[in-house]
Design a protein around this motif. Sequence first.
Motif, PDB file in Angstrom:
ATOM      1  N   LEU A 439      17.433  -0.310  12.301  1.00 16.93           N
ATOM      2  CA  LEU A 439      18.156  -0.864  13.449  1.00 16.93           C
ATOM      3  C   LEU A 439      18.226  -2.383  13.384  1.00 16.93           C
ATOM      4  CD1 LEU A 439      16.804   1.372  16.358  1.00 16.93           C
ATOM      5  CD2 LEU A 439      19.050   1.473  15.292  1.00 16.93           C
ATOM      6  N   GLU A 440      17.132  -2.995  12.964  1.00 16.14           N
ATOM      7  CA  GLU A 440      17.125  -4.455  12.852  1.00 16.14           C
ATOM      8  C   GLU A 440      18.107  -4.931  11.779  1.00 16.14           C
ATOM      9  OE1 GLU A 440      12.506  -5.327  14.239  1.00 16.14           O
ATOM     10  OE2 GLU A 440      12.964  -4.868  12.137  1.00 16.14           O
ATOM     11  N   ALA A 441      18.179  -4.185  10.667  1.00 19.80           N
ATOM     12  CA  ALA A 441      19.106  -4.553   9.596  1.00 19.80           C
ATOM     13  C   ALA A 441      20.554  -4.361  10.022  1.00 19.80           C
ATOM     14  CB  ALA A 441      18.803  -3.741   8.342  1.00 19.80           C
ATOM     15  N   LEU A 442      20.804  -3.347  10.839  1.00 22.96           N
ATOM     16  CA  LEU A 442      22.176  -3.068  11.264  1.00 22.96           C
ATOM     17  C   LEU A 442      22.764  -4.193  12.114  1.00 22.96           C
ATOM     18  CD1 LEU A 442      22.003   0.746  12.186  1.00 22.96           C
ATOM     19  CD2 LEU A 442      23.150  -0.303  10.220  1.00 22.96           C
ATOM     20  N   GLN A 443      21.918  -4.972  12.742  1.00 25.36           N
ATOM     21  CA  GLN A 443      22.415  -6.053  13.599  1.00 25.36           C
ATOM     22  C   GLN A 443      23.168  -7.126  12.809  1.00 25.36           C
ATOM     23  OE1 GLN A 443      19.704  -7.191  17.026  1.00 25.36           O
ATOM     24  NE2 GLN A 443      18.238  -6.059  15.789  1.00 25.36           N
TER      25      GLN A 443
END
Length: 677
Positions: A439-443
Amino acid sequence: MIPVPSNNTVFRALRSDEISRLENQGCRCRDWSLVAVEEPFAVDCYLNVFFSGKVTLGAVDGDGAERKIAGIPRHCGIYDSVVADCSVGRNVFISNVKGGLSNLDIKEGAAIDSVYSIRCEGDTGFGNDVVINVMSETGGREVTASTIMTAPLAYMVAFHRHNASLSKAFSRMMESFVDKKRSCRGRIGADSEIVGCGELINVDVRDDAVIRGAARLVNGTVCQAFVGSGVIAEDFIILDGAKVDSAARLHGCLVGHCAEVSGGFSAHDTLVFTSSRLENGESAVAFCGPFTTSMHKSTLLIGGLFSFFNAGSGTNQSNHMYKLGPIHQGILARGCRTGSDSYLMWPAAVGAYTTVTGRHYSHPDTRRFPFSYLVNGCDGSAGDISVLIPAAAVGSVGLARDVEKWPSRIGGAADGDLVNFNWLSPLTIGEIIRSLPELEALQTVGEGEKYIRMEGFVVARRSLSKAVSRYRLLIRLYAAGIFHRKILALIATNPEIIPDVLLERLRQEPEEGGSGQWVDLCGLLAPRRAVEILEEKIASDTAMTLQDVNSYLAEIHDRYSSYSWDWAWHNLSSALGLDFSRLTPAELSSILSEGIDAANELEGVFVDDAAKELDPERASLGFGIDTGDSRRELLDDFERVRGSLASNRFLAMLHRRVVTFTGSLRNIICLLDQYRP
């Protein structure tokens, strides 16, 4: 076959005067020498009875000689009935069975009234040999029903087909169990009641069972349960505490402890476990684990795995693509809910505690994102693909209500079932820890796009930041909770424990038995490695029985606390950025303090969500119908019907829980403040 009397009862032949009196009372028998009776024999208790074959009659005597049927006292005996090749226990009441009782052992205190016929025909397993094709109507995940089948055991039988030696061992155990249950004689249990029914053929009626108004029951077992009016059931098992009523239809089904199937619900090839409730709709090849709820006529559960599930009206799934048949299956992990008119085209898999609304055709797999919303792309920009809003359910007061209600609804007969109610567990927190980096990478991916495409679904970009924050909140809450339970357990065993000894115990590396991936065996939360060890034992031990497997599963269930501590110690350290083997008082106090903050924050989120339903500015439409333009009267009507935040009993209970939890954490922090290295 000669009926076998119980309790070493001594029977004698009828005397000639007794035969004469019986015949004067309308009784008939081609060969009275085949009828034997127990002393004291009350001749007056047998009127208009046709005896056939070998029959033994227990005494009608003492305090149990009278039985209430529909609230009316009736004197025990046999009246207006046909009895063939039966043993009848003491103080039994039988009346108006014109079609006959045949090949039965009727135990003491049983009552049978206004039933067409009850008979046992040939060799039968009484439903214990029924093969239930769960998940796929074409087979492949068959589970053989039995009176000792539990949800975790059935889960292993159905879903662990990747282990051929395990499947072979289960087949052997189930065949052995069925062989022991086979008989050519039926049983009507002690103090059971069968009233106003049609036919019962090859049905084992256990002690204290109640069957009132059932239309037709064939090849099954009714344990200490209730079967009511209009029920038609074939090839079935109904376990203790269950209720099947109001024209329900069962074909190839097991109804577990304290579950209810009623209101014309129709089910075939369905497993229904602990405290589930199915009304009005239908199910087919469904695996309904604990607390599966479906209450609406337009609802279909088909080809899916469900547990702690609530189906909205019109909930539906498709398992048939009109190619190779109805072979597709789906998984709704524990705690899922569906909104009205929701639809899922299988195959699909949805993460734990996720709310599904709208219609979904893109075969999403969201298992790594628990506590989410899965909605259809209704704004056009997402197209027809499903939209996932990660962690959105964390803010829903409905989640808190669900978590609270399940333990309170378990019935007494289900107390021994292997059901774990923990919503924050190594299973769900493990999924969160694995999904957070993603999720953090998707930002930072495709920053100009509104949606990010995933496997069968898209994620709304604007939801990512809040999802990360909410998931981290749950990790903090779980970390404080697991340390809290461990500390209380250590204090319970040593009330005089001092802080430095307490810290030393917490620093000790536990076993690794629970440290790896966890699985949900349909209610039983367990380390995958513990299940694999059990599977190896099952495959290698040819003497193992189904009862033994249930006992081993119960041991895993009972070790949840120690297993979950193993997991937390080995997995939370990296998530929290700490080395637990060198845990300091300040670090432990920080974990507990962050837990206090997380609990208060989560309560605030729940209260804010509840406020939306109790806010007259948002939710008063339809109130104050005849109040005209009077705003005051409308608001009074709304508050008196809907209530207010201050008066809501659930929110008050939730607040008390939070206060108790956070207060206990503060006490431990105060204890740690006394530590002087």
